[in-house]
Write a protein that holds these residues in place. Sequence first.
Motif, PDB file in Angstrom:
ATOM      1  N   GLN A 223      24.599 -31.615  27.804  1.00  0.00           N
ATOM      2  CA  GLN A 223      25.835 -31.245  28.658  1.00  0.00           C
ATOM      3  C   GLN A 223      25.729 -29.760  28.841  1.00  0.00           C
ATOM      4  O   GLN A 223      25.922 -29.003  29.992  1.00  0.00           O
ATOM      5  N   LEU A 224      25.534 -29.067  27.751  1.00  0.00           N
ATOM      6  CA  LEU A 224      25.496 -27.699  27.833  1.00  0.00           C
ATOM      7  C   LEU A 224      24.559 -27.238  28.504  1.00  0.00           C
ATOM      8  O   LEU A 224      24.430 -26.100  29.210  1.00  0.00           O
ATOM      9  N   ALA A 225      23.243 -27.773  28.355  1.00  0.00           N
ATOM     10  CA  ALA A 225      22.123 -27.426  28.996  1.00  0.00           C
ATOM     11  C   ALA A 225      22.129 -27.856  30.585  1.00  0.00           C
ATOM     12  O   ALA A 225      21.222 -27.311  31.452  1.00  0.00           O
ATOM     13  N   GLY A 226      22.922 -28.520  31.007  1.00  0.00           N
ATOM     14  CA  GLY A 226      22.846 -28.961  32.490  1.00  0.00           C
ATOM     15  C   GLY A 226      22.105 -30.162  32.975  1.00  0.00           C
ATOM     16  O   GLY A 226      21.704 -30.118  33.927  1.00  0.00           O
ATOM     17  N   TRP A 227      21.896 -30.857  31.931  1.00  0.00           N
ATOM     18  CA  TRP A 227      20.554 -32.036  32.178  1.00  0.00           C
ATOM     19  C   TRP A 227      21.370 -33.310  32.507  1.00  0.00           C
ATOM     20  O   TRP A 227      22.668 -33.303  32.486  1.00  0.00           O
ATOM     21  N   ALA A 228      20.530 -34.245  33.023  1.00  0.00           N
ATOM     22  CA  ALA A 228      21.090 -35.596  33.256  1.00  0.00           C
ATOM     23  C   ALA A 228      20.349 -36.411  32.093  1.00  0.00           C
ATOM     24  O   ALA A 228      19.585 -36.622  32.050  1.00  0.00           O
ATOM     25  N   PRO A 229      21.313 -36.538  30.969  1.00  0.00           N
ATOM     26  CA  PRO A 229      20.879 -37.195  29.671  1.00  0.00           C
ATOM     27  C   PRO A 229      20.776 -38.681  29.762  1.00  0.00           C
ATOM     28  O   PRO A 229      21.672 -39.419  30.227  1.00  0.00           O
ATOM     29  N   SER A 230      19.963 -39.133  28.648  1.00  0.00           N
ATOM     30  CA  SER A 230      20.020 -40.702  28.242  1.00  0.00           C
ATOM     31  C   SER A 230      19.364 -40.592  27.072  1.00  0.00           C
ATOM     32  O   SER A 230      18.886 -39.914  26.442  1.00  0.00           O
ATOM     33  N   HIS A 231      19.493 -41.870  26.425  1.00  0.00           N
ATOM     34  CA  HIS A 231      18.732 -41.968  25.087  1.00  0.00           C
ATOM     35  C   HIS A 231      18.165 -43.474  25.148  1.00  0.00           C
ATOM     36  O   HIS A 231      18.648 -44.390  25.885  1.00  0.00           O
ATOM     37  N   LEU A 232      17.160 -43.654  24.446  1.00  0.00           N
ATOM     38  CA  LEU A 232      16.453 -45.015  24.010  1.00  0.00           C
ATOM     39  C   LEU A 232      16.770 -44.998  22.588  1.00  0.00           C
ATOM     40  O   LEU A 232      16.260 -44.094  21.779  1.00  0.00           O
ATOM     41  N   GLN A 233      17.552 -46.072  22.026  1.00  0.00           N
ATOM     42  CA  GLN A 233      17.662 -46.393  20.619  1.00  0.00           C
ATOM     43  C   GLN A 233      16.897 -48.058  20.677  1.00  0.00           C
ATOM     44  O   GLN A 233      17.019 -48.661  21.374  1.00  0.00           O
ATOM     45  N   LEU A 234      16.290 -48.102  19.308  1.00  0.00           N
ATOM     46  CA  LEU A 234      15.817 -49.401  19.078  1.00  0.00           C
ATOM     47  C   LEU A 234      16.512 -50.251  17.953  1.00  0.00           C
ATOM     48  O   LEU A 234      16.306 -51.362  17.898  1.00  0.00           O
ATOM     49  N   PHE A 235      17.365 -49.514  17.324  1.00  0.00           N
ATOM     50  CA  PHE A 235      18.270 -50.035  16.179  1.00  0.00           C
ATOM     51  C   PHE A 235      19.568 -50.324  16.877  1.00  0.00           C
ATOM     52  O   PHE A 235      20.037 -49.615  17.451  1.00  0.00           O
ATOM     53  N   THR A 236      20.276 -51.543  16.739  1.00  0.00           N
ATOM     54  CA  THR A 236      19.730 -52.817  16.069  1.00  0.00           C
ATOM     55  C   THR A 236      19.007 -53.450  17.043  1.00  0.00           C
ATOM     56  O   THR A 236      18.173 -54.713  16.761  1.00  0.00           O
ATOM     57  N   MET A 237      18.935 -53.285  18.472  1.00  0.00           N
ATOM     58  CA  MET A 237      18.336 -53.641  19.432  1.00  0.00           C
ATOM     59  C   MET A 237      18.009 -52.543  20.501  1.00  0.00           C
ATOM     60  O   MET A 237      18.935 -51.830  20.571  1.00  0.00           O
ATOM     61  N   PRO A 238      17.098 -52.651  21.369  1.00  0.00           N
ATOM     62  CA  PRO A 238      17.098 -51.698  22.400  1.00  0.00           C
ATOM     63  C   PRO A 238      18.301 -51.577  23.348  1.00  0.00           C
ATOM     64  O   PRO A 238      18.806 -52.546  23.389  1.00  0.00           O
ATOM     65  N   ASN A 239      18.933 -50.352  23.724  1.00  0.00           N
ATOM     66  CA  ASN A 239      20.032 -50.162  24.576  1.00  0.00           C
ATOM     67  C   ASN A 239      19.805 -50.312  25.776  1.00  0.00           C
ATOM     68  O   ASN A 239      20.692 -50.141  26.797  1.00  0.00           O
ATOM     69  N   VAL A 240      18.421 -50.464  26.343  1.00  0.00           N
ATOM     70  CA  VAL A 240      18.405 -50.602  27.753  1.00  0.00           C
ATOM     71  C   VAL A 240      17.539 -51.888  28.066  1.00  0.00           C
ATOM     72  O   VAL A 240      16.673 -52.462  27.194  1.00  0.00           O
TER      73      VAL A 240
END
Length: 244
Positions: free
Chosen positions: A67-84
């Motif tokens: 947010q401070l950097a001005g990006w469009a952020p997202s994340h990929l997590q695999l625990f406990t299942m993929p979030n996408v």
Amino acid sequence: MTADAPTILATSGGIVAGSRTRWEVGPLTHHAVELAGVTGRAPKVCYLGTAGGDSTEGIRNFYDMAQLAGWAPSHLQLFTMPNVPDIREHLLAQDVIWVFGGSVAGLLAMWELHGVGEVMREAWQAGVVLTGVSAGSICWHIGGTTDSFGPDLRPITNGLALLPYSNGVHYDSEAQRRPLFQSLIADGSLPAGYATDDGAGLLYRGTEMVEALRETDGAGAYYVERGGAAGTAVETPLDTRRLR
């Protein structure tokens, strides 16, 4: 817009202590995002905290930084299942993929289980900039040294091998790193490769290391290869460019 060639910035840095948040984006990671060449919109940056078990604190810290950097952020997590719903679709839609540190052995195991490594190669070839710190540096290479198995460092040799070298991280800050990295190269357990002090990074275009960078004064980078005599290694300091 993506980078004009397959691009990896492998680091022992990229984050700095924040004034209002725990962490802020450091010059090395800012440079990785600049390499994506995004104009007219916020760069899409995806965080992978696999090596840290997808900790909620790490994910929260990333969004604060982004947010401070001005990006469009997202994340990929695999625990406990993929979030996408579709890992490939999500990663290929990014401008930059930022991989954090922790257990590189755990990271590689989880990526193998979910097919992330194959997608990373496809993203790299498509011009998505790959960057990361520590485990997020070693993973792109053939291998390096790791504390994934305990406080006594051990070799890791099953990296993604996008880059045909070994990789040493935290070269100046952890006493076991430098001698073990050199001995593994000397005895042929690892191929020749590149190492970074804390605060330094290595820029690869394709499979060629084209520039060593630093975000802190005095941080070094090195090329290490087998010596002419059996059981020896030769370390060559590299010129590093200071980022601001």
